[in-house]
Design a protein around this motif. Sequence first.
Motif, PDB file in Angstrom:
ATOM      1  N   GLU A 126      51.802  83.381  80.254  1.00  0.00           N
ATOM      2  CA  GLU A 126      50.951  82.560  79.464  1.00  0.00           C
ATOM      3  C   GLU A 126      49.550  82.933  79.592  1.00  0.00           C
ATOM      4  OE1 GLU A 126      52.954  78.128  80.470  1.00  0.00           O
ATOM      5  OE2 GLU A 126      51.554  78.930  81.983  1.00  0.00           O
ATOM      6  N   LEU A 127      49.086  83.748  80.488  1.00  0.00           N
ATOM      7  CA  LEU A 127      47.733  84.040  80.339  1.00  0.00           C
ATOM      8  C   LEU A 127      47.566  85.225  79.662  1.00  0.00           C
ATOM      9  CD1 LEU A 127      44.721  83.999  81.897  1.00  0.00           C
ATOM     10  CD2 LEU A 127      45.821  85.466  83.706  1.00  0.00           C
TER      11      LEU A 127
ATOM     12  N   LYS B 153      44.038  75.418  88.421  1.00  0.00           N
ATOM     13  CA  LYS B 153      45.155  75.332  87.371  1.00  0.00           C
ATOM     14  C   LYS B 153      45.897  76.399  87.428  1.00  0.00           C
ATOM     15  CE  LYS B 153      42.259  72.965  83.765  1.00  0.00           C
ATOM     16  NZ  LYS B 153      41.539  73.093  82.536  1.00  0.00           N
ATOM     17  N   THR B 154      47.046  76.295  87.565  1.00  0.00           N
ATOM     18  CA  THR B 154      48.356  77.238  87.826  1.00  0.00           C
ATOM     19  C   THR B 154      48.705  77.668  86.771  1.00  0.00           C
ATOM     20  OG1 THR B 154      49.838  75.598  88.202  1.00  0.00           O
ATOM     21  CG2 THR B 154      48.868  76.312  90.218  1.00  0.00           C
ATOM     22  N   THR B 155      48.609  78.841  86.079  1.00  0.00           N
ATOM     23  CA  THR B 155      49.004  79.361  84.811  1.00  0.00           C
ATOM     24  C   THR B 155      49.919  80.788  85.075  1.00  0.00           C
ATOM     25  OG1 THR B 155      46.843  78.750  83.854  1.00  0.00           O
ATOM     26  CG2 THR B 155      48.218  80.460  82.617  1.00  0.00           C
ATOM     27  N   SER B 156      51.092  81.019  84.456  1.00  0.00           N
ATOM     28  CA  SER B 156      52.128  82.124  84.950  1.00  0.00           C
ATOM     29  C   SER B 156      51.332  83.430  84.130  1.00  0.00           C
ATOM     30  CB  SER B 156      53.381  81.845  84.091  1.00  0.00           C
ATOM     31  OG  SER B 156      53.176  81.757  82.933  1.00  0.00           O
TER      32      SER B 156
ATOM     33  N   LYS C 199      47.421  83.865  75.970  1.00  0.00           N
ATOM     34  CA  LYS C 199      45.947  83.324  75.727  1.00  0.00           C
ATOM     35  C   LYS C 199      44.979  84.361  75.562  1.00  0.00           C
ATOM     36  CE  LYS C 199      46.581  78.825  77.903  1.00  0.00           C
ATOM     37  NZ  LYS C 199      46.017  77.935  79.011  1.00  0.00           N
TER      38      LYS C 199
ATOM     39  N   LEU D 251      39.627  81.739  81.929  1.00  0.00           N
ATOM     40  CA  LEU D 251      40.847  82.323  81.784  1.00  0.00           C
ATOM     41  C   LEU D 251      41.160  83.057  83.286  1.00  0.00           C
ATOM     42  CD1 LEU D 251      41.919  83.069  78.165  1.00  0.00           C
ATOM     43  CD2 LEU D 251      42.325  80.979  79.540  1.00  0.00           C
TER      44      LEU D 251
END
Length: 454
Positions: A115-116, A109-112, A119, A103
């Motif tokens: 969102e990160l 992979k683009t994760t805001s 998780k 993570l």
Amino acid sequence: MYKLLKPTHIGITYMVEQLQEHMSRTGHERIQSLPGDNLSTTFVDTLLEIHTKYTDIIRQTFANDSEFISALDKACANIINMKNENRLPSKAPELLAHYCDSLLRKSSKTTSESELEEKLLKTIIIFNYLDDKDYFQRFYQKMLARRLINQQSSSMDAEEFMLTKLKEKCGYEFTGKLTRMFQDTKVSEDLNIKFLDYLKLETKSRVQNQTITVLLGLDFYIYVLQANSWPVSQPAEKTFLIPQLLERPMRMFESFYNKQYNGRKLCWMYNLSNADIRMSHLDRPYFVTMNTYQMTILLMFNDHQKLTVTELEEATKLNIKELEKHLSSLIDNKILLSNTTDLTLNSIISINYEFKNKRTKFKISTVTQKETTQDTEISQNAIDDDRKFYLQAIIVRIMKSRKTLRHNLLIDEVITQSKQRFTPSISLIKKCIEILIDKQYLERHSTDEYRYIT
């Protein structure tokens, strides 16, 4: 059924026991049937799915009854801390650390940010159930070191968010080394700025916005790490000869650092260092990231068309096993060529002038070696030693305040105080008590009572 049996204690107890047994059995079956590919992600996702499913059932069907919630906690702890063959430690701490690493590491992979963080918060649910939190800490620390040194963190805010959550759960002592690692990276940023100013004074440069690349002839960035805070070991290659290209920058940094901190000694960690090399001998330029040893081997071919393995060994002073490992990675990536399939001391190594790659920027990895049983045992022994020191400190702290304490009460108190980090076995606690008696911190006051020696 719940409403019908709720007034009867026996009925509720039976339902709680049945639900707990069902959740444990279902969880074990799901975990044992997981495929080997991307195991850390499927492991965490499966556990979260099980936890969410039964949390919803308990909320909707059993009105969040505390007994059913307790059953869910016990079942989840049982599933997560399941051991193989009853001897090997649970793999959950390592798998959870790998999941966190996936993570927090830079990826395609683009994760805001939100969102990160969501998780990461979910990983804390699983972390809470771990018996061996110190195992997780060791794996997490190693992966964090790799992210920080190689500048692979996707977000420093997310890194600090996770650190804060771990500190909330386990306290400063648990995250102390992790905190100092972040501090070292920030101190290193300031050191590199001061080093640039030092170079300008030494070279008497009056040009504004002068870069370190112009002053030294190459881009040069240093991390200074505290030896007792980072999970790194000094390089085994004590005789390694650095390329002449690096001698001047390293000497100048040592001179600068000694003026900043008198009495401190620097140990260069070549095994952790990386270099970006520009290959301009081909039909188009390539920018390749490689480790220090690979770079040293490749730079030899600036002055030679061909070299034998023996000649490379003499020039770099790398032992033959280490040299072959890094040569193999360069040959496997087709940057270098060998006249033999298997490397020998007489193998002739040369540059591949026909090298082509779709990407103009790429990284060369060292030939990976699977962790052997011996490596696992070394890690296990290191954690066992840490646990002994940790338990001894707890016992001394308890006995210093209580002065005298019965055996069973001391055992219970030690287990209570160490639960945040791991659940110790009674045999290990007894062993630590014996060690402290030998060290004359404690003495036996009677058959089942200990006294603190001042």
